[in-house]
Design a protein around this motif. Structure first.
Motif, short mmCIF file in Angstrom:
data_model
loop_
_atom_site.label_atom_id
_atom_site.label_comp_id
_atom_site.label_asym_id
_atom_site.label_seq_id
_atom_site.Cartn_x
_atom_site.Cartn_y
_atom_site.Cartn_z
N GLY A 102 0.79 -1.23 0.00
CA GLY A 102 0.00 0.00 0.00
C GLY A 102 0.82 1.27 0.00
N LEU A 103 1.79 1.37 0.89
CA LEU A 103 2.61 2.58 0.98
C LEU A 103 3.36 2.88 -0.32
N PRO A 104 4.09 1.92 -0.91
CA PRO A 104 4.76 2.21 -2.18
C PRO A 104 3.78 2.60 -3.28
N LEU A 105 2.62 1.94 -3.31
CA LEU A 105 1.63 2.23 -4.34
C LEU A 105 1.13 3.66 -4.23
N ILE A 106 0.72 4.06 -3.02
CA ILE A 106 0.18 5.41 -2.83
C ILE A 106 1.25 6.46 -3.12
N TYR A 107 2.48 6.18 -2.74
CA TYR A 107 3.56 7.13 -3.04
C TYR A 107 3.76 7.27 -4.55
N LEU A 108 3.79 6.15 -5.26
CA LEU A 108 4.05 6.18 -6.70
C LEU A 108 2.95 6.91 -7.47
N ILE A 109 1.69 6.70 -7.08
CA ILE A 109 0.60 7.33 -7.83
C ILE A 109 0.38 8.78 -7.39
N SER A 110 0.99 9.18 -6.27
CA SER A 110 0.79 10.55 -5.76
C SER A 110 1.97 11.48 -6.00
N LYS A 111 3.13 10.93 -6.32
CA LYS A 111 4.33 11.77 -6.39
C LYS A 111 4.29 12.79 -7.52
N SER A 112 3.44 12.58 -8.52
CA SER A 112 3.36 13.54 -9.63
C SER A 112 2.57 14.80 -9.25
N VAL A 113 1.82 14.75 -8.13
CA VAL A 113 1.05 15.91 -7.68
C VAL A 113 2.00 16.88 -6.98
N ASP A 114 1.87 18.16 -7.31
CA ASP A 114 2.77 19.16 -6.74
C ASP A 114 2.66 19.21 -5.22
N LYS A 115 3.83 19.37 -4.56
CA LYS A 115 3.87 19.44 -3.11
C LYS A 115 4.02 20.89 -2.66
N VAL A 116 3.55 21.14 -1.43
CA VAL A 116 3.79 22.42 -0.77
C VAL A 116 4.95 22.23 0.19
N GLU A 117 5.95 23.06 0.10
CA GLU A 117 7.09 22.96 1.00
C GLU A 117 6.73 23.57 2.35
N ILE A 118 6.72 22.73 3.40
CA ILE A 118 6.38 23.19 4.73
C ILE A 118 7.67 23.53 5.47
N GLU A 119 7.70 24.72 6.04
CA GLU A 119 8.88 25.16 6.77
C GLU A 119 9.16 24.22 7.95
N LYS A 120 10.38 23.73 8.05
CA LYS A 120 10.76 22.79 9.11
C LYS A 120 10.96 23.54 10.43
N LYS A 121 10.39 23.00 11.49
CA LYS A 121 10.55 23.56 12.84
C LYS A 121 10.83 22.44 13.81
N LYS A 122 11.52 22.76 14.89
CA LYS A 122 11.85 21.78 15.92
C LYS A 122 10.94 21.95 17.13
N LEU A 123 10.65 20.83 17.77
CA LEU A 123 9.89 20.84 19.01
C LEU A 123 10.82 20.45 20.16
N LYS A 124 10.65 21.10 21.29
CA LYS A 124 11.43 20.73 22.47
C LYS A 124 10.89 19.42 23.05
N VAL A 125 11.74 18.71 23.75
CA VAL A 125 11.37 17.42 24.32
C VAL A 125 10.14 17.56 25.23
N GLY A 126 10.11 18.62 26.03
CA GLY A 126 8.97 18.83 26.92
C GLY A 126 7.67 19.00 26.16
N THR A 127 7.74 19.68 25.02
CA THR A 127 6.54 19.86 24.21
C THR A 127 6.06 18.54 23.64
#
Length: 399
Positions: A102-127
């Motif tokens: 399932g995972l490889p299939l969904i990735y293969l059929i979805s990878k052609s759809v444009d992605k939105v780049e989400i800004e990477k942020k870190k969470l503290k361990v307590g959070t």
């Protein structure tokens, strides 16, 4: 964002409690396209039909494996005995169709759809720890709702809802070490990784174009429905909202995998392992002693029954008490999660001001032909699950 990454969370005057999840509401607004509703629906339909195809084929693959094993078991009684003695093979019906197919299939059929780049942020361990508590609180609320709805469906047919809990029956189907280990691997480790990649990483990356809210709604709805029964739907949906928001904010799927594992490892690991050491006879004896004490208030008779157990099977009593301790401990964690949620409701409401939710895209995310098809396929799981439960009760198999 510098303050979030370098200083303690929640030390300002407005938020005096250290370690709260206030920083999760300080997200930078995302760019949202202001297109016509028709254009939005067409966009979400691109992902909808891909998930309809992917989830549909996963379901078909699971049914195919079940049918093949059933046929082989009927043709070869020896193989049927092998399956009965090796119940852990049930988990292969999850691992192979979902993880390896399932995972490889969904990735293969979805990878052609444009992605939105989400800004990477870190969470503290307590959070992260507080978010785990929130997840436990969400599970408590969702589980209570799910049990009520499940009972409302099956009780009219004279079915005991506790005996038809799909997840519970799977996790406690066997008490052998092999079954517990496979359950821990499949449900505690494999499922969180694969499901977070499918329902968060792949899906949200490609549905954030029209805002955070549509992406969270579609992700959590499909995630909840994919579980195929009311016992799991509500808490899975609520968890899906939490996980989707955390991913949309951080852009890092490892955080949602950690949260997901924290939830699943409890049910598939700790509780199942402790349950495996339970002696049904001891549980029945203790329950009878408690029931008699509630009626007679005879302390001596109650203590005599407990002392008999301690003298004849002290290990069994320890296992019984260990199970109760685990249940109480998890209940306390869930209650702590509810308290964290209540303390942060106002802060979470800041989402409306700090993030561009893209409210206009929520209807478009669900009401398009692709998403509707995916929803209907998942609802088909509900249909087959409850039809099977009801038919089994109305027409029990001959002994």
């Amino acid at each position: 964002m510098d303050e979030f990454n370098e200083t303690s969370v929640g030390t300002d005057a407005e938020n005096p409690i250290p370690g709260t999840i206030d920083t999760l509401t300080e997200a930078k607004p995302v760019d949202v396209c202001d297109d016509e509703p028709k254009t939005k629906r067409a966009y979400f339909a691109k992902m909808g039909w891909r998930y309809a195809l992917g989830l549909g084929l996963i379901i078909v693959a699971q049914l195919f494996m079940s049918i093949i094993l059933l046929i082989i078991g009927n043709v070869n009684p020896g193989f049927a005995g092998f399956l009965e003695k090796n119940a852990w093979i049930n988990y292969l019906q999850i691992i192979i169709p979902v993880d390896l197919f399932g995972l490889p299939l969904i990735y293969l059929i979805s990878k052609s759809v444009d992605k939105v780049e989400i800004e990477k942020k870190k969470l503290k361990v307590g959070t992260v720890i507080l978010l785990i508590l929130v997840a436990y609180g969400v599970v408590l609320v969702g589980n209570l709702i799910g049990q009520v709805v499940h009972a409302a469906v099956v009780l009219p047919f004279g079915i005991n809802p506790l005996e038809t809990n799909v997840l519970g029956n799977l996790l406690t189907g066997d008490t052998s070490a092999a079954y517990i280990i496979w359950g821990f691997i499949a449900a505690g480790i494999g499922a969180p990784i694969v499901e977070e990649l499918i329902f968060r990483k792949i899906l949200i990356d490609r549905t954030m174009k029209y805002g955070v809210a549509p992406a969270i709604l579609l992700s959590s709805l499909l995630f909840g429905l994919y579980h195929g029964n009311f016992n799991q739907f509500f808490y899975a949906f609520f968890l899906g909202v939490l996980f989707a928001y955390v991913y949309a904010y951080t852009g890092n799927v490892i955080y949602t995998i950690i949260l997901h594992m924290a939830v699943n490892m409890y049910s598939s690991g700790l509780v199942v392992a402790v349950t495996a050491f339970q002696d049904p006879a001891i549980s029945e004896t203790i329950n009878t002693a408690v029931s008699n004490f509630s009626q007679t208030r005879d302390v001596n008779a109650y203590m005599e029954a407990i002392n008999n157990i301690l003298s004849t099977n002290p290990g069994g009593m320890v296992a019984y008490l260990a199970y109760d301790a685990v249940v109480i401990f998890m209940l306390l964690l869930e209650i702590a999660g509810i308290i964290v949620i209540l303390c942060n409701i106002r802060k979470a409401w800041r989402l409306r001001k700090t993030m561009n939710l893209g409210h206009g895209g929520r209807k478009a995310a669900v009401f398009n032909w692709g998403s509707i098809l995916a929803i209907l396929i998942c609802l088909g799981l509900f249909f087959f699950t409850y039809v099977g439960i009801i038919l089994s009760a109305l027409f029990p198999a001959a002994p």
